[in-house]
Structure formats: C-alpha cells, structure tokens
Design an enzyme around this catalytic site. Sequence first.
Site, PDB file in Angstrom:
ATOM      1  N   LYS A 131     -20.007 -38.961 -76.206  1.00 53.14           N
ATOM      2  CA  LYS A 131     -20.695 -38.505 -74.990  1.00 53.14           C
ATOM      3  C   LYS A 131     -20.107 -39.254 -73.794  1.00 53.14           C
ATOM      4  O   LYS A 131     -20.220 -40.462 -73.706  1.00 53.14           O
ATOM      5  CB  LYS A 131     -22.200 -38.814 -75.048  1.00 53.14           C
ATOM      6  CG  LYS A 131     -22.964 -38.142 -73.918  1.00 53.14           C
ATOM      7  CD  LYS A 131     -24.238 -38.852 -73.546  1.00 53.14           C
ATOM      8  CE  LYS A 131     -24.003 -40.077 -72.718  1.00 53.14           C
ATOM      9  NZ  LYS A 131     -23.421 -39.817 -71.368  1.00 53.14           N
TER      10      LYS A 131
ATOM     11  N   GLU B 164     -18.788 -52.957 -75.025  1.00 50.61           N
ATOM     12  CA  GLU B 164     -18.008 -53.487 -73.892  1.00 50.61           C
ATOM     13  C   GLU B 164     -18.920 -53.370 -72.688  1.00 50.61           C
ATOM     14  O   GLU B 164     -19.136 -52.281 -72.173  1.00 50.61           O
ATOM     15  CB  GLU B 164     -16.749 -52.630 -73.658  1.00 50.61           C
ATOM     16  CG  GLU B 164     -15.744 -52.651 -74.769  1.00 50.61           C
ATOM     17  CD  GLU B 164     -15.012 -53.973 -74.879  1.00 50.61           C
ATOM     18  OE1 GLU B 164     -15.202 -54.856 -74.023  1.00 50.61           O
ATOM     19  OE2 GLU B 164     -14.246 -54.119 -75.854  1.00 50.61           O
TER      20      GLU B 164
HETATM   21  P1  ADP Z   1     -23.390 -47.569 -65.089  1.00 50.47           P
HETATM   22  O1  ADP Z   1     -24.637 -48.232 -64.586  1.00 50.47           O
HETATM   23  O2  ADP Z   1     -22.173 -48.298 -64.746  1.00 50.47           O
HETATM   24  O3  ADP Z   1     -23.316 -46.096 -64.837  1.00 50.47           O
HETATM   25  P2  ADP Z   1     -24.357 -47.059 -67.688  1.00 50.47           P
HETATM   26  O4  ADP Z   1     -24.495 -48.056 -68.776  1.00 50.47           O
HETATM   27  O5  ADP Z   1     -25.582 -46.482 -67.097  1.00 50.47           O
HETATM   28  O6  ADP Z   1     -23.430 -47.745 -66.621  1.00 50.47           O
HETATM   29  O7  ADP Z   1     -23.424 -45.854 -68.151  1.00 50.47           O
HETATM   30  C1  ADP Z   1     -22.428 -45.949 -69.123  1.00 50.47           C
HETATM   31  C2  ADP Z   1     -22.619 -44.838 -70.128  1.00 50.47           C
HETATM   32  O8  ADP Z   1     -23.881 -45.021 -70.740  1.00 50.47           O
HETATM   33  C3  ADP Z   1     -22.627 -43.428 -69.540  1.00 50.47           C
HETATM   34  O9  ADP Z   1     -22.010 -42.540 -70.456  1.00 50.47           O
HETATM   35  C4  ADP Z   1     -24.104 -43.115 -69.445  1.00 50.47           C
HETATM   36  O10 ADP Z   1     -24.388 -41.745 -69.505  1.00 50.47           O
HETATM   37  C5  ADP Z   1     -24.617 -43.814 -70.696  1.00 50.47           C
HETATM   38  N1  ADP Z   1     -26.047 -44.127 -70.681  1.00 50.47           N
HETATM   39  C6  ADP Z   1     -26.827 -44.491 -69.633  1.00 50.47           C
HETATM   40  N2  ADP Z   1     -28.095 -44.685 -70.040  1.00 50.47           N
HETATM   41  C7  ADP Z   1     -28.124 -44.446 -71.375  1.00 50.47           C
HETATM   42  C8  ADP Z   1     -29.138 -44.478 -72.380  1.00 50.47           C
HETATM   43  N3  ADP Z   1     -30.399 -44.813 -72.106  1.00 50.47           N
HETATM   44  N4  ADP Z   1     -28.764 -44.178 -73.654  1.00 50.47           N
HETATM   45  C9  ADP Z   1     -27.496 -43.858 -73.949  1.00 50.47           C
HETATM   46  N5  ADP Z   1     -26.507 -43.812 -73.056  1.00 50.47           N
HETATM   47  C10 ADP Z   1     -26.800 -44.091 -71.786  1.00 50.47           C
END
Ligand code: ADP
Length: 484
Positions: A177, A253
């Site tokens: 994803k 990471e």
């Molecule tokens: P940033 O704050 O830099 O956008 P995130 O950790 O929110 O970093 O995003 C990195 C990835 O994690 C993206 O693919 C985002 O869609 C995904 N993501 C964000 N929130 C969740 C969640 N609760 N569960 C799974 N994936 C998530």
Amino acid sequence: MKSHHDISRMYINGRWVGANSHATFPVYNPSNGEKIGDVADGNRDDAQKAIHAAQEAFGLWSGRTAYARSKYLHKAYQVMMDSKEHLARVMTQEQGKPLKASRGEIQYGADFLLWYAEEAKRIYGETIPAPRSDQRFIVLRQPVGVVAAITPWNYPMSMITRKVAPALAAGCTIVLKPAEATPLCAIEIFKIFEKAGIPAGVVNLVTALNPAPIGEVFATHPMIRKITFTGSTQVGKILAKKAADQVKHVSLELGGHAPFIVFEDSDPVYAAKGAVLVKFLNTGQACISPNRIFVHQSIIEPFIEEFKSRVSKMLAGSGFEDGVSIGPLVNDAAIQKVERQVRDAVDQGATLICGGQRLKDNDLDKGFFYAPTLLGGVTPNMLIYREETFGPVAPVITFNTDEEVLEMANDTNYGLAAYVYTRSLSRAMRMFEGLRFGIVGINDINPTAAAAPFGGMKESGLGREGGRDGIAEYLETKLGGFSI
Ligand code: ADP
C-alpha cells in the site's frame, strides 16, 4: 465527469482492477494544487483479495530457482531504466521534487532491482560441526512468506523497490500500500513489474485514501508473515503493536533527528556547503535530513555566512522549471508544523537569520512552499530541538567540547542518521563509534546506496534495508539436525 477508463487502478493477481466499492480518490500536484488523477480507493475487501492472491502465488514463486527470480528482477531493472524520463516526470508532477532529483531517485530505486537480482543467487546456507559423530547440522535460509509493505510519499518510487526487490529475490510474494499522496508513482512501478513478466499474484498493489483499515488488515491477517513499513514513528508503533499479536516479522524505517556536527578542525565553508545540500534535499522531507546542526563556537561565523549565502541563492518553485532546488511540502499540515516550530524557536530566543515564512509570490501560494530557513542560537528547550521537522528549516546550535557535542547529539529518542565534519582521524573514529545512530556520514552527506545497510537505532526503527542485511529481513533460518 471523468470516464471509468480515466481511473488509475490497483494491481491484484496480475490484473488492473477498480476498488470493490467502485470508490476513487483524487490526487493533486503539491506545486499548484491542480488535480492530476483519480485513483481506486481500496478497502479491507481489496486488501484481503490481494493477500489471498499473494498467498496463492507464494508456492510457485518460492519454488522457482534463484536464477529464475533473478531474471525477472534484471528485466524489471532494464524496463525501469528504459522508462527513466517518463517516471521522473510522473514523480515531479505528483511529489513536487525537481526533475533532476526525480531522476536521481529513479536511478537509486532501480539500483535495488539490479543489486537484489544478483543477491538472489547468494542466499547461502551453512553446515555446522555437530557435537555427536552420528549427527549433521545443516542450516537453510527460506523466505518468510507473504509480505505486507507500506511506503511513504517522500521517496515514492525508490521506497517501493527497496522493499519489493529483496522480498522477491528471497522468494517472498508481496502486497503493498503506497502513501495516499503518491499512488500514481506506485502504479508506474507496478507497471514495470507487469512489463517484466513477474507472474500474477507475486506483486500486488492496493491504493487507498484512508490507510488505517488497510494497515489493520495487513497487521492482523494470518496469511501475512511480515510487515515492512517506512513512515512516521507514530504509525510504525501502531503497526508493530498490532503485528505482535501473531508474532509477525516486522521491519520499520521510521523518523529521524539527525545531528550534523562541524568540528573546529574542519573547513567551515566546505561543511556549510554539505549542510545546505543535505538539509534542503527533498525540501527537508527526508528521514535522514539534519535536524540539529552543531557548529564549534570558534567557526560559527564563517559557517553561518557561507550557509546564508548559499540559501539566499536557492530558488523555490515547480520542479519542472530549470534551476529550482526547493520543491513544495507535501500538504498544508506540513507547512503548519514548520511554522509552529519556527515560531516556538524565535519566541524562545532563536535568531531568524533567513527565510521563516510561507512563500506566496509568483503563484507559489497555490502550492505548499516554505522559504529555506536558517535559525541561529537554537537551544534544547525548543520544539525543533526534539521534534522531527520534515521541512526546509536548519537549526544551528553552538558547542565547545567533543564530549559535550556527543552527549547533545545522542540526546534524542531517534537514531537514524548522523553527520560529522572533521579532519582528525581519531576524532572521526571516536564519533563513528560513539554516535547512537544507524548511519554515520564522516565528511560525507550521502552515505546510502543499494549495497549498503540503511536503518535506524532506538525509535528510528528495526531492521535494515539495502545490502546483505536487506535480504536477511525476508528470510528465516531453519536448522536441520540429521542422525545418520
Ligand atoms: P507521514 O506523517 O510522513 O505522512 P505516515 O507514517 O503517516 O508518515 O505515512 C507513511 C505511510 O503510512 C503512508 O503510506 C500512510 O498511508 C501510512 N499510514 C498512515 N497511517 C497509517 C495507519 N494508521 N495504518 C497503516 N498505515 C498508515
């Protein structure tokens, strides 16, 4: 209205498919706010379908010889190199980085395909002398199984190949994803996998606007044996907690808070050049971006002068324009975070040397632009000293002794990258050994490559990507004891 055919789809079981619910979500260009596409908005059902496809494909894929898997990765490398310019343009439009930086990322991303095409053939086992004369020990290294990957928007293509290449080389199948801000980049990479002829179900892409439900399915589905995530520490912890229930393998990471240390025996002009290059790389939106620049008291003036002069020449704008080195931030929330940190620092006594405001002239107000900023006199009580910035702000702190700066540098929950400028070999070695960070650049602002292990200590992550360590993340060790 756009026709059904204009929707960019997900790649599941070797086919391009819309979401089960038929939902879509829009994607915007962060440089000017223009809509650039509509993408399938997958939900739990789609994620489950993708996982089943990957499970179905696992037996065949893991059963192929390493030489056969290697061939597919070689082919994917070739296709990626042949499409370099097209990929760079898609990335600049969707992510905003300057074209030159996009090209650099595509090369870096392709390097993983090539490196792991080779490494697939070197997944060696071991024989171990056994304690009994009628006993033999043999160690096998086998693929962990179906992998679920979640990737970020800041390096929207290379973070995909950095996970998919070693997973495939190891014999794993994968569901991925991408970030909701950059699904089009992910779709382009999966087109490469399709063109390379990778069999149906081996690589699967689920795009979604709301990441949480997909993350939940990935972390709780019994067919998933490993989660690999690149993103914020906060989300990494959520996923790791959920994955713990089934004791899944986890690689993370996460965020960083890199110290950049400039000792008095280094050339302040050379160090400032390096600091500017790495600080404003990707407009500061990198987990290895320097977040605290420590400069020895005795050379602070020439350092600041050079830094300031370089920053004043940096041009912000669309990545398609020549000479632009500062692209947009990802969204409005990112601008607000930077504004809050700068305001807090100035309120607490930091000096705003240049920048410090959102850029609005020349139509930049249509995108998310913030001026490259230099803050002097930063102290440990300020937010920017602790929080990851992920934007174009360089906070400078002065120091006097080696012991003091090592302690300050290590005083963070993060531990990803650190940078040191010195001409003294013994000082370089002491810092390399003493810094609690997974990657240390000594007079080097780019200590990364497909062949090298990238990853963090402490709350910056678990596991490594790249190099031999990177493929080990997708392998399990099996011991055979034979009585003969
Ligand atoms: P940033 O704050 O830099 O956008 P995130 O950790 O929110 O970093 O995003 C990195 C990835 O994690 C993206 O693919 C985002 O869609 C995904 N993501 C964000 N929130 C969740 C969640 N609760 N569960 C799974 N994936 C998530």
